[in-house]
Enzyme design. Structure first.
Site, PDB file in Angstrom:
ATOM      1  N   GLY A  10     -13.268 -43.559  83.883  1.00 35.82           N
ATOM      2  CA  GLY A  10     -13.972 -44.483  82.998  1.00 35.82           C
ATOM      3  C   GLY A  10     -14.507 -45.690  83.737  1.00 35.82           C
ATOM      4  O   GLY A  10     -14.509 -46.803  83.214  1.00 35.82           O
ATOM      5  N   ILE A  40      -4.556 -47.060  86.782  1.00 39.79           N
ATOM      6  CA  ILE A  40      -5.322 -46.913  88.037  1.00 39.79           C
ATOM      7  C   ILE A  40      -6.468 -47.924  88.070  1.00 39.79           C
ATOM      8  O   ILE A  40      -6.728 -48.542  89.092  1.00 39.79           O
ATOM      9  CB  ILE A  40      -5.854 -45.470  88.183  1.00 39.79           C
ATOM     10  CG1 ILE A  40      -4.693 -44.499  88.368  1.00 39.79           C
ATOM     11  CG2 ILE A  40      -6.836 -45.361  89.342  1.00 39.79           C
ATOM     12  CD1 ILE A  40      -5.077 -43.043  88.438  1.00 39.79           C
ATOM     13  N   VAL A  45     -16.386 -53.299  91.415  1.00 40.39           N
ATOM     14  CA  VAL A  45     -17.523 -53.951  92.078  1.00 40.39           C
ATOM     15  C   VAL A  45     -18.782 -53.119  91.801  1.00 40.39           C
ATOM     16  O   VAL A  45     -18.705 -52.051  91.205  1.00 40.39           O
ATOM     17  CB  VAL A  45     -17.329 -54.065  93.616  1.00 40.39           C
ATOM     18  CG1 VAL A  45     -16.498 -55.255  93.982  1.00 40.39           C
ATOM     19  CG2 VAL A  45     -16.738 -52.789  94.178  1.00 40.39           C
ATOM     20  N   LYS A  76     -33.740 -59.062  89.490  1.00 40.69           N
ATOM     21  CA  LYS A  76     -33.716 -58.853  90.939  1.00 40.69           C
ATOM     22  C   LYS A  76     -35.086 -58.318  91.369  1.00 40.69           C
ATOM     23  O   LYS A  76     -35.532 -57.278  90.869  1.00 40.69           O
ATOM     24  CB  LYS A  76     -32.613 -57.836  91.289  1.00 40.69           C
ATOM     25  CG  LYS A  76     -32.627 -57.412  92.736  1.00 40.69           C
ATOM     26  CD  LYS A  76     -31.523 -56.440  93.089  1.00 40.69           C
ATOM     27  CE  LYS A  76     -31.745 -55.891  94.477  1.00 40.69           C
ATOM     28  NZ  LYS A  76     -30.815 -54.825  94.814  1.00 40.69           N
ATOM     29  N   VAL A 183      -4.046 -38.379  84.783  1.00 43.77           N
ATOM     30  CA  VAL A 183      -3.954 -36.934  85.031  1.00 43.77           C
ATOM     31  C   VAL A 183      -2.975 -36.706  86.177  1.00 43.77           C
ATOM     32  O   VAL A 183      -3.147 -37.266  87.264  1.00 43.77           O
ATOM     33  CB  VAL A 183      -5.350 -36.362  85.395  1.00 43.77           C
ATOM     34  CG1 VAL A 183      -5.240 -34.948  85.936  1.00 43.77           C
ATOM     35  CG2 VAL A 183      -6.274 -36.433  84.191  1.00 43.77           C
TER      36      VAL A 183
HETATM   37  P1  FAD Z   1     -14.300 -46.140  89.751  1.00 44.11           P
HETATM   38  O1  FAD Z   1     -14.887 -47.397  89.274  1.00 44.11           O
HETATM   39  O2  FAD Z   1     -13.267 -46.227  90.815  1.00 44.11           O
HETATM   40  O3  FAD Z   1     -13.686 -45.399  88.497  1.00 44.11           O
HETATM   41  C1  FAD Z   1     -12.772 -44.329  88.635  1.00 44.11           C
HETATM   42  C2  FAD Z   1     -12.173 -44.016  87.283  1.00 44.11           C
HETATM   43  O4  FAD Z   1     -11.379 -42.846  87.384  1.00 44.11           O
HETATM   44  C3  FAD Z   1     -11.288 -45.102  86.727  1.00 44.11           C
HETATM   45  O5  FAD Z   1     -11.497 -45.229  85.343  1.00 44.11           O
HETATM   46  C4  FAD Z   1      -9.893 -44.566  86.983  1.00 44.11           C
HETATM   47  O6  FAD Z   1      -8.952 -45.070  86.087  1.00 44.11           O
HETATM   48  C5  FAD Z   1     -10.131 -43.087  86.770  1.00 44.11           C
HETATM   49  N1  FAD Z   1      -9.136 -42.214  87.395  1.00 44.11           N
HETATM   50  C6  FAD Z   1      -8.956 -41.937  88.700  1.00 44.11           C
HETATM   51  N2  FAD Z   1      -7.935 -41.083  88.872  1.00 44.11           N
HETATM   52  C7  FAD Z   1      -7.463 -40.797  87.642  1.00 44.11           C
HETATM   53  C8  FAD Z   1      -6.411 -39.983  87.146  1.00 44.11           C
HETATM   54  N3  FAD Z   1      -5.640 -39.259  87.977  1.00 44.11           N
HETATM   55  N4  FAD Z   1      -6.200 -39.949  85.826  1.00 44.11           N
HETATM   56  C9  FAD Z   1      -6.967 -40.665  84.963  1.00 44.11           C
HETATM   57  N5  FAD Z   1      -7.981 -41.447  85.378  1.00 44.11           N
HETATM   58  C10 FAD Z   1      -8.210 -41.517  86.695  1.00 44.11           C
HETATM   59  N6  FAD Z   1     -23.062 -49.883  93.650  1.00 44.11           N
HETATM   60  C11 FAD Z   1     -24.283 -50.365  93.338  1.00 44.11           C
HETATM   61  O7  FAD Z   1     -25.100 -49.625  92.776  1.00 44.11           O
HETATM   62  N7  FAD Z   1     -24.613 -51.646  93.643  1.00 44.11           N
HETATM   63  C12 FAD Z   1     -23.774 -52.477  94.311  1.00 44.11           C
HETATM   64  O8  FAD Z   1     -24.106 -53.623  94.550  1.00 44.11           O
HETATM   65  C13 FAD Z   1     -22.512 -51.970  94.703  1.00 44.11           C
HETATM   66  N8  FAD Z   1     -21.645 -52.718  95.409  1.00 44.11           N
HETATM   67  C14 FAD Z   1     -20.453 -52.167  95.831  1.00 44.11           C
HETATM   68  C15 FAD Z   1     -19.622 -52.898  96.677  1.00 44.11           C
HETATM   69  C16 FAD Z   1     -18.454 -52.305  97.169  1.00 44.11           C
HETATM   70  C17 FAD Z   1     -17.570 -53.081  98.097  1.00 44.11           C
HETATM   71  C18 FAD Z   1     -18.100 -50.998  96.775  1.00 44.11           C
HETATM   72  C19 FAD Z   1     -16.827 -50.367  97.265  1.00 44.11           C
HETATM   73  C20 FAD Z   1     -18.912 -50.293  95.927  1.00 44.11           C
HETATM   74  C21 FAD Z   1     -20.104 -50.846  95.471  1.00 44.11           C
HETATM   75  N9  FAD Z   1     -20.971 -50.123  94.664  1.00 44.11           N
HETATM   76  C22 FAD Z   1     -22.195 -50.632  94.328  1.00 44.11           C
HETATM   77  C23 FAD Z   1     -20.596 -48.799  94.189  1.00 44.11           C
HETATM   78  C24 FAD Z   1     -20.146 -48.903  92.751  1.00 44.11           C
HETATM   79  O9  FAD Z   1     -19.068 -49.800  92.641  1.00 44.11           O
HETATM   80  C25 FAD Z   1     -19.717 -47.535  92.240  1.00 44.11           C
HETATM   81  O10 FAD Z   1     -20.679 -46.593  92.541  1.00 44.11           O
HETATM   82  C26 FAD Z   1     -19.556 -47.560  90.754  1.00 44.11           C
HETATM   83  O11 FAD Z   1     -18.704 -48.581  90.353  1.00 44.11           O
HETATM   84  C27 FAD Z   1     -19.023 -46.252  90.237  1.00 44.11           C
HETATM   85  O12 FAD Z   1     -17.672 -46.127  90.527  1.00 44.11           O
HETATM   86  P2  FAD Z   1     -16.920 -44.877  89.903  1.00 44.11           P
HETATM   87  O13 FAD Z   1     -17.070 -44.920  88.424  1.00 44.11           O
HETATM   88  O14 FAD Z   1     -17.375 -43.665  90.619  1.00 44.11           O
HETATM   89  O15 FAD Z   1     -15.404 -45.113  90.325  1.00 44.11           O
END
Ligand code: FAD
Length: 506
Positions: A10, A40, A45, A76, A183
């Site tokens: 999420g 978790i 960011v 932007k 999970v």
């Molecule tokens: P996450 O936000 O990590 O979400 C993972 C989800 O999975 C969470 O809800 C967690 O609870 C759930 N989860 C994991 N394992 C389990 C489990 N076993 N059971 C249940 N739930 C679980 N992107 C941009 O486009 N612009 C930017 O300026 C930018 N800056 C960034 C700066 C940094 C330093 C970093 C590291 C990333 C940046 N990004 C940027 C990338 C951006 O943050 C991510 O692409 C975006 O937030 C998507 O993350 P996500 O949803 O894939 O993962």
């Protein structure tokens, strides 16, 4: 038939996927479930975007004013790169064009011709109206009239990504069943290897037909469970850590992301309406967290709202993004540092391609799987090369930067640079980011000035155009000076009914 879609995660990726599925997958046919774990949490960011996010919001029917207020967004117009080419260089990469073709020949050839002739012309980035707006801290919506110079730029936003996920959650809530929990076991069919269900720590078992892995860096399903290997790009992108911290922000809003090169990486500064996002991306091979923190602190302009968070990562992508009945989107699929704000874009692309290729039945979807993998690989590779380019073209003295300037580049990038060096021609992609104006912004912003130009350009052509070229920056400045509003005031009151157009190319 697919009767149940299960999204694991999420964060931004999970809720963007859930919202798009809520919008496009008929409720008569299938159920959508999203599982997320409060314990978790999310990576927390991701604040800078590129213009495609406007098309994504339009697709969902989310109005710009509602979006901007919900996520504390600012406009932007591009990215300012300070200290990247060398220690004194400072240029903008706009979402837009520089100049215009003259007699069918690209503007940059004329600019290079005039520069090589010693005509003392302004830096290349002075020829983009988006950059002039950015520099003056102003904002205007692009004009729809193609004859108007104000039609030659585009825009995106700086956003609070956590708030964006919340907005999308509210949007999707009626249609998507949300389950909170972790999970702990993934149950697969022993013969096919397909995922059949996920068991949570509570003991609840969630069955499904198609699983979308948005579990972040963990890559809980695609990586951990289905064993799809991570392909590391560390040898070209050695940064592996980031320190991120928000600060109080009462400054005049700059409508651009600011990236400043540091000893072994770079710092970002991103203005939101309620705070400033700051961070330092660095290579732990060439510096340490204490030194990186000192450099970050020196780059801050307000009080820290909380302690800086250290995030470790590795640049790269999974060898496949779709395997069996599992598709990874977001960090679960791969990561490229946020230098060009591409991660949320890559999430959008994955969602759109998945919707285009969504199979009726997962048992026979090898064709869709291959096509999706081919397209996503292409997207990641193109973004990768463009990001590496920023590091490769530097003339800074520090060890980290010397390493980057001397590394062996991927062939795909080296060929592109060689063609530009030899002919000033920018190789254009059929699909994927980035388009020639972006490449030109970095090539010419970081000091790669080819001598050979388009063969149609003669000395007398250049001579004739010099007056026009000299006058252009002043002309753009004058246009911008007549636009009354600062970026701060437009962001505070975005027009209520505004929606942008589909089909934004960059
Ligand atoms: P996450 O936000 O990590 O979400 C993972 C989800 O999975 C969470 O809800 C967690 O609870 C759930 N989860 C994991 N394992 C389990 C489990 N076993 N059971 C249940 N739930 C679980 N992107 C941009 O486009 N612009 C930017 O300026 C930018 N800056 C960034 C700066 C940094 C330093 C970093 C590291 C990333 C940046 N990004 C940027 C990338 C951006 O943050 C991510 O692409 C975006 O937030 C998507 O993350 P996500 O949803 O894939 O993962």
């Amino acid at each position: 038939m697919i009767k149940k879609y299960v999204i694991l995660g999420g964060g931004t990726a999970g809720w963007m996927t859930a919202a798009a599925f809520a919008r496009f997958v008929s409720s008569e046919n299938a159920q959508i479930v999203l599982i997320e774990s409060d314990a978790i949490g999310t990576v927390g960011v991701g604040e800078a975007t590129i213009p495609h996010i406007r098309a994504f919001n339009d697709m969902l029917g989310i109005k710009e004013s509602h979006f901007m207020q919900s996520v504390n967004a600012t406009y932007k117009l591009g990215i300012r790169f300070t200290g990247w080419g060398n220690e004194t260089s400072d240029y903008y990469h706009p979402f837009g064009d520089h100049g215009f073709p003259i007699k069918g020949v690209g503007f940059h050839h004329y600019w290079l011709g005039a520069k090589n002739a010693g005509a003392g012309i302004a830096p290349f980035d002075s020829f983009s109206v988006g950059n002039v707006l950015a520099r003056e801290k102003k904002f205007s919506y692009p004009s729809a009239n193609p004859d108007d110079v104000l039609s030659t730029f585009s825009y995106a936003y700086h956003i609070d990504a956590t708030a964006y996920a919340k907005l999308l959650r509210t949007y999707a809530e009626d249609r998507v069943t949300r389950i909170e929990g972790q999970v702990v076991t993934v149950n697969k069919n022993t013969e096919t290897g397909f995922i059949e269900s996920l068991t949570l720590a509570s003991g609840q078992c969630v069955e499904g037909d198609l699983f979308i892995d948005c579990s972040g860096f963990r890559s809980r399903l695609l990586g951990q469970e289905l064993g799809v290997e991570f392909q590391s790009w560390k040898k070209w992108l050695p940064c592996d850590s980031a320190l991120a911290v928000p600060t109080e922000g009462n400054v005049v809003m700059q409508p651009y992301t600011h990236s400043t090169a540091k000893t072994a990486g770079w710092c970002w500064k991103i203005p939101l309406t309620h705070r400033i996002g700051n961070g330092h991306v660095f290579s732990s091979e060439f510096t340490n967290s204490e030194q990186a923190l000192r450099e970050l602190e020196a780059n801050l302009s307000g009080d820290m709202i909380r302690d800086p968070a250290l995030i470790k990562f590795e640049a790269g992508v999974r060898e496949k993004t779709w395997k069996n009945n599992c598709i990874a989107i977001g960090l679960a699929c791969g990561f490229l540092e946020p230098l060009e704000s591409t991660s949320i874009y890559l999430v959008e692309v994955a969602i759109l391609k998945l919707l285009e290729l969504l199979p009726r039945d997962c048992k026979n979807c090898a064709l869709e799987e291959d096509e999706f993998n081919r397209q996503m690989e292409n997207e990641y590779l193109k973004v990768r090369d463009f990001i590496i380019l920023h590091y490769a073209l530097n003339d800074r003295p520090e060890e980290f930067w010397r390493h980057c300037a001397n590394m062996t580049l991927p062939n795909s990038l080296q060929e592109k640079i060689d063609i530009f060096k030899t002919t000033a021609h920018v190789v254009e992609y059929d699909t994927g980011l980035f388009m020639p104006p972006s490449w030109l912004a970095v090539y010419l912003g970081q000091g790669l000035f080819p001598g050979n130009l388009d063969s149609r350009l003669t000395e007398s052509n250049i001579h004739e155009a010099i007056g026009l070229i000299r006058g252009m920056p002043a002309h753009l400045n004058q246009i911008v000076s007549q636009l009354g509003e600062s970026a701060t005031s437009v962001a505070a009151h975005p027009p209520a009914s505004r929606m942008s157009l589909y089909g934004i190319r960059r």
